[in-house]
Enzyme design. Structure first.
Site, short mmCIF file in Angstrom:
data_model
loop_
_atom_site.label_atom_id
_atom_site.label_comp_id
_atom_site.label_asym_id
_atom_site.label_seq_id
_atom_site.Cartn_x
_atom_site.Cartn_y
_atom_site.Cartn_z
N ALA A 66 -66.61 -28.95 13.66
CA ALA A 66 -67.97 -28.40 13.64
C ALA A 66 -68.08 -27.27 12.63
O ALA A 66 -67.12 -26.53 12.39
CB ALA A 66 -68.35 -27.89 15.03
N GLY A 111 -62.92 -30.34 15.91
CA GLY A 111 -63.61 -31.58 16.24
C GLY A 111 -63.20 -32.74 15.36
O GLY A 111 -63.42 -33.90 15.71
N GLU A 114 -60.26 -33.95 17.24
CA GLU A 114 -60.72 -34.52 18.51
C GLU A 114 -61.28 -35.93 18.34
O GLU A 114 -61.11 -36.78 19.22
CB GLU A 114 -61.77 -33.60 19.15
CG GLU A 114 -61.14 -32.36 19.76
CD GLU A 114 -62.15 -31.43 20.39
OE1 GLU A 114 -62.11 -31.25 21.61
OE2 GLU A 114 -62.99 -30.87 19.63
N GLU A 134 -59.63 -23.67 17.88
CA GLU A 134 -60.85 -23.08 18.46
C GLU A 134 -60.63 -21.72 19.12
O GLU A 134 -61.47 -20.81 19.02
CB GLU A 134 -61.46 -24.05 19.49
CG GLU A 134 -62.20 -25.23 18.88
CD GLU A 134 -61.29 -26.40 18.55
OE1 GLU A 134 -61.80 -27.49 18.26
OE2 GLU A 134 -60.04 -26.23 18.57
#
Length: 260
Positions: A66, A111, A114, A134
């Site tokens: 992100a 992400g 992920e 993160e």
């Protein structure tokens, strides 16, 4: 080829290739996450598609996750919305009825990792770097990272990567089971497409239920999973693929799968 500002999609045989295309770092947005979900739903309805491959546009990034500018204002409503989009997109990817493969061709962070973790298999180029950083910025991996990483590499390495912010290279990722194969720079996509092509020799009906059983093992007790395995085996006899597969083998010819 269908172009979009965030994702490029094209078909090779029975494989859909999705290319993350949001330069410079192929970051995720609400729109691209919703698009990924829509694409996978569409692919699930296409009986001619048996596998999908996800890779990143360019040579440097698979995906950096992100864009942190999205969270700079501390807006909890925005955070909840993005978490929802991430969760829905990547859970839809995990539930794809065929085989999903991440062709990791560069930096794979947050992400970005992920989405690779949400795939069934991962092939990384030798220069790739992977991390879930993160907590370094006061956040956490909320798109399946804490759960999927732990399922793949165990609690110890999951804690090293998430709690200690440890970044790992492709060789280490292969050693700990985060990726299944490491290839030379520029070869991940070809290797992933070649692996995906092998899926077309398998019964799509069988692949779908086998995948369901394998993933159920993460949460379902063996006392439930083993009876379910037998139940789904018998259920395959309701499919056209079962009769086609057995008869093709006996007749020494390639199977003509119908995916039903």
């Amino acid at each position: 080829m269908t172009a979009h500002t965030a994702i490029l999609e094209h078909i090779i045989g029975h494989t859909a290739v999705l290319t993350l295309n949001n330069p410079p770092a192929n970051t995720w947005t609400a729109d691209s996450l919703q698009l990924l979900k829509q694409i996978i739903i569409k692919l699930n309805q296409n009986n001619d598609i048996y596998a999908l491959v996800i890779t990143g546009q360019g040579e440097k990034f698979f995906s950096a996750g992100a864009d942190l500018n999205l969270f700079a204002d501390g807006d909890k409503g925005n955070a909840a919305s993005m978490a929802k989009h991430f969760g829905e997109a990547f859970e839809t990817l995990s539930a794809f009825r065929g085989v999903s493969i991440a062709a990791i061709n560069g930096y794979t962070m947050g992400g970005g990792l992920e989405v690779a973790l949400a795939c069934d298999l991962r092939i990384a180029e030798e220069q790739a770097q992977m991390a879930l950083p993160e907590a370094t910025v006061g956040l956490l991996p909320c798109a399946g990272g804490t759960q999927n990483l732990t399922a793949l590499v165990g609690e110890g390495w999951a804690k090293r990567m998430i709690l200690c912010g440890e970044r790992i290279g492709a060789a280490k990722a292969e050693k700990i089971g985060l990726v299944e194969e490491v290839v030379e720079k520029g070869q991940a996509l070809d290797a992933a497409v070649a692996l995906a092509a092998k899926v077309s020799k398998q019964s799509p009906s069988s692949v779908s239920v086998c995948k369901t059983l394998i993933q159920a093992g993460r949460t379902m007790p063996r006392t439930q999973a083993l009876p379910l395995e037998r139940e789904l085996f018998v259920g395959l006899f309701d499919t056209e693929d079962q009769a086609e597969g057995v008869n093709a083998f006996l007749q020494k010819r390639p199977a003509n799968w119908r995916n039903r």
